[in-house]
Design a protein around this motif. Structure first.
Motif: not given
Length: 267
Positions: A191-195, A143-148, A105-118
């Motif tokens: 809106g993400f902070q990174t750890a 239970g994480a929402d996505a992997v980048l 499948p085509p890769l999703t744009d990162p911003a789109e993947l992050l839009a509804d993730a926590r």
């Protein structure tokens, strides 16, 4: 299904399955032709459920009855052969029953993947396919929402990664990030902070950090040995470490991902 019984290996449609040994597949990060190999009926089922399209299937005849219901809505060639002939073609014994050549499948744009993730996980330059697959399994189970993944990270759809993940790489949303100078902006704009999980004198203990963890958080994991790059550490909002005992300084990255995901799970 279009069932074809293989008597020799001259059919060009079998090229997708030629020389699938780990050594051969490691030469490229994402195999040419926009394909990946789904191994076993369980993985095939998860791939089809995720909406991925098969190009063909290769199996021993004894598995034909199990595979037939999965392909009821797909008019694709199914190649059936004796175990010795299939091993000669692929380079390994098909003890898991079946292989399917699947369209990527085509890769999703990162911003789109992050839009509804926590909660998301970022894999920086992790080249061990077993670790990549195991981390995806932790992400799915905890239970994480996505992997980048970064540009030099191993391919999650590589055969071993898919197998170790028990097919969860096919159900967890994922995509590739650009380099950190661009990626950090994408994360913060969403809106993400990174750890960043790393050893550092100024690192915060995981259990302490978890008490006030931000609502939208990206957990950054690095490769065995080298750990996270200077760019990843400089881009992180916080460096976090897992408290250890008995002189042990760290865990395997896949184990560390499970510990961090559990402690930082959304409440």
């Amino acid at each position: 299904m279009q069932v074809t019984r293989i008597t020799d290996l001259d059919d060009g449609r079998l090229d997708d399955y030629a020389r699938l040994t780990d050594v051969a597949l490691r030469r490229v990060s994402e195999p040419a032709g926009g394909l990946y190999i789904a191994e076993s009926t369980k993985v095939m089922e998860r791939a089809l459920r995720a909406g991925h399209r098969p190009r063909s299937v290769l199996l021993q005849e004894k598995w034909l009855e199990d595979v037939a219901p999965l392909l009821a809505d797909h008019d694709v060639p199914v190649f059936v052969g004796e175990p010795e002939l299939l091993e000669q073609l692929t380079g390994f014994h098909l003890h898991r029953g079946a292989l399917a050549a699947m369209h990527r499948p085509p890769l999703t744009d990162p911003a789109e993947l992050l839009a509804d993730a926590r909660r998301v996980v970022i894999l920086e330059d992790i080249v061990d396919h077993t670790n990549v697959g195991a981390i995806f399994r932790s992400v799915a189970g905890l239970g994480a929402d996505a992997v980048l993944i970064t540009p030099r990270c191993a391919d999650p759809l590589y055969r071993r990664s898919v197998r170790v993940s028990m097919g969860t790489v096919l159900q967890v949303p994922w995509t590739r990030l650009p380099e950190w100078d661009v990626a950090s902006g994408i994360l913060h704009d969403a809106g993400f902070q990174t750890a960043a999980l790393a050893l550092s004198d100024d690192a915060v203990d995981l259990d302490t950090y978890a008490r006030t963890a931000p609502d939208r958080l990206a957990i950054v994991l690095g490769a065995e040995g080298d750990g996270l790059s200077a760019s990843a550490l400089a881009s992180a909002d916080t460096i976090v470490t897992i408290p250890m005992l008995h002189g042990v300084d760290s865990l395997n990255v896949a184990s560390a991902s499970a510990v961090a995901l559990w402690e930082l799970r959304t409440r």
